[in-house]
Design a protein around this motif. Structure first.
Motif, PDB file in Angstrom:
ATOM      1  N   ARG A  96       0.827  -1.205   0.000  1.00 39.33           N
ATOM      2  CA  ARG A  96       0.000   0.000   0.000  1.00 39.33           C
ATOM      3  C   ARG A  96       0.860   1.254   0.000  1.00 39.33           C
ATOM      4  O   ARG A  96       0.613   2.202  -0.742  1.00 39.33           O
ATOM      5  CB  ARG A  96      -0.923   0.013   1.213  1.00 39.33           C
ATOM      6  N   ASN A  97       1.911   1.266   0.815  1.00 39.99           N
ATOM      7  CA  ASN A  97       2.797   2.425   0.870  1.00 39.99           C
ATOM      8  C   ASN A  97       3.458   2.677  -0.484  1.00 39.99           C
ATOM      9  O   ASN A  97       3.573   3.828  -0.914  1.00 39.99           O
ATOM     10  CB  ASN A  97       3.861   2.239   1.948  1.00 39.99           C
ATOM     11  N   LYS A  98       3.867   1.618  -1.151  1.00 44.14           N
ATOM     12  CA  LYS A  98       4.480   1.768  -2.479  1.00 44.14           C
ATOM     13  C   LYS A  98       3.464   2.281  -3.489  1.00 44.14           C
ATOM     14  O   LYS A  98       3.795   3.102  -4.348  1.00 44.14           O
ATOM     15  CB  LYS A  98       5.079   0.442  -2.965  1.00 44.14           C
ATOM     16  N   LEU A  99       2.230   1.801  -3.411  1.00 42.08           N
ATOM     17  CA  LEU A  99       1.189   2.280  -4.322  1.00 42.08           C
ATOM     18  C   LEU A  99       0.909   3.761  -4.101  1.00 42.08           C
ATOM     19  O   LEU A  99       0.789   4.527  -5.070  1.00 42.08           O
ATOM     20  CB  LEU A  99      -0.096   1.476  -4.133  1.00 42.08           C
ATOM     21  N   VAL A 100       0.811   4.181  -2.860  1.00 41.55           N
ATOM     22  CA  VAL A 100       0.561   5.589  -2.558  1.00 41.55           C
ATOM     23  C   VAL A 100       1.736   6.436  -3.036  1.00 41.55           C
ATOM     24  O   VAL A 100       1.547   7.506  -3.632  1.00 41.55           O
ATOM     25  CB  VAL A 100       0.292   5.785  -1.053  1.00 41.55           C
ATOM     26  N   GLU A 101       2.938   5.964  -2.788  1.00 38.52           N
ATOM     27  CA  GLU A 101       4.133   6.678  -3.221  1.00 38.52           C
ATOM     28  C   GLU A 101       4.159   6.810  -4.749  1.00 38.52           C
ATOM     29  O   GLU A 101       4.436   7.891  -5.281  1.00 38.52           O
ATOM     30  CB  GLU A 101       5.374   5.920  -2.736  1.00 38.52           C
ATOM     31  N   SER A 102       3.830   5.736  -5.449  1.00 42.67           N
ATOM     32  CA  SER A 102       3.796   5.765  -6.916  1.00 42.67           C
ATOM     33  C   SER A 102       2.716   6.708  -7.416  1.00 42.67           C
ATOM     34  O   SER A 102       2.924   7.463  -8.365  1.00 42.67           O
ATOM     35  CB  SER A 102       3.545   4.365  -7.475  1.00 42.67           C
ATOM     36  N   TYR A 103       1.560   6.666  -6.775  1.00 47.20           N
ATOM     37  CA  TYR A 103       0.461   7.549  -7.163  1.00 47.20           C
ATOM     38  C   TYR A 103       0.877   9.018  -7.008  1.00 47.20           C
ATOM     39  O   TYR A 103       0.653   9.847  -7.898  1.00 47.20           O
ATOM     40  CB  TYR A 103      -0.771   7.254  -6.313  1.00 47.20           C
ATOM     41  N   LYS A 104       1.491   9.348  -5.876  1.00 38.20           N
ATOM     42  CA  LYS A 104       1.938  10.730  -5.645  1.00 38.20           C
ATOM     43  C   LYS A 104       2.959  11.156  -6.691  1.00 38.20           C
ATOM     44  O   LYS A 104       2.941  12.285  -7.173  1.00 38.20           O
ATOM     45  CB  LYS A 104       2.514  10.866  -4.241  1.00 38.20           C
ATOM     46  N   GLU A 105       3.868  10.235  -7.020  1.00 35.03           N
ATOM     47  CA  GLU A 105       4.887  10.538  -8.023  1.00 35.03           C
ATOM     48  C   GLU A 105       4.267  10.787  -9.393  1.00 35.03           C
ATOM     49  O   GLU A 105       4.618  11.725 -10.096  1.00 35.03           O
ATOM     50  CB  GLU A 105       5.902   9.410  -8.097  1.00 35.03           C
ATOM     51  N   ILE A 106       3.292   9.967  -9.757  1.00 30.47           N
ATOM     52  CA  ILE A 106       2.624  10.126 -11.055  1.00 30.47           C
ATOM     53  C   ILE A 106       1.837  11.431 -11.081  1.00 30.47           C
ATOM     54  O   ILE A 106       1.840  12.161 -12.078  1.00 30.47           O
ATOM     55  CB  ILE A 106       1.716   8.928 -11.347  1.00 30.47           C
ATOM     56  N   MET A 107       1.157  11.738  -9.983  1.00 26.28           N
ATOM     57  CA  MET A 107       0.348  12.957  -9.934  1.00 26.28           C
ATOM     58  C   MET A 107       1.212  14.224  -9.970  1.00 26.28           C
ATOM     59  O   MET A 107       0.747  15.284 -10.402  1.00 26.28           O
ATOM     60  CB  MET A 107      -0.543  12.964  -8.693  1.00 26.28           C
ATOM     61  N   SER A 108       2.455  14.133  -9.532  1.00 32.97           N
ATOM     62  CA  SER A 108       3.323  15.321  -9.535  1.00 32.97           C
ATOM     63  C   SER A 108       4.054  15.493 -10.864  1.00 32.97           C
ATOM     64  O   SER A 108       4.740  16.495 -11.061  1.00 32.97           O
ATOM     65  CB  SER A 108       4.335  15.230  -8.389  1.00 32.97           C
TER      66      SER A 108
END
Length: 111
Positions: A96-108
């Protein structure tokens, strides 16, 4: 509770192998879908969460049986089930932490 890095890594590798096997089976079944990777991922995630939930429920049942004095349940069984459940939960939290981190990276990312 102390989780050993190599044990966690080995468990995550085992889960990845299982996920690849399930993913391959799902791809063969869902070839007519428009976006099979989305369905595969959601099904894999649902199965993983179900597995974690089942392990937690099994641990609770074993713990209750031990507390009630069931002679067929040993303390070792309860401790092993508890560790399995804990390890599965920790691995899920890491995913979950990796998914959230990836999502934040993609959104930025700039468009």
């Amino acid at each position: 509770m102390n989780i050993k890095g190599p044990n966690l890594y080995a468990e995550m590798q085992s889960m990845a192998v299982q996920a690849r096997a399930v993913g391959t089976e799902l791809k063969l079944k869902n070839t007519a879908e428009v976006n099979p990777s989305q369905t595969d991922f959601s099904q894999l995630l649902t199965q993983a969460l179900g597995n974690v939930n089942n392990l937690a429920q099994e641990t609770g049942q074993l713990r209750n049986a031990l507390e009630m004095g069931d002679p067929n349940v040993s303390l070792a069984q309860v401790m092993i089930a508890s560790q399995k459940s804990s390890l599965a939960f920790e691995a899920t939290v890491q995913v979950r932490n990796k998914l959230v981190e990836s999502y934040k990276e993609i959104m930025s990312m700039p468009v």
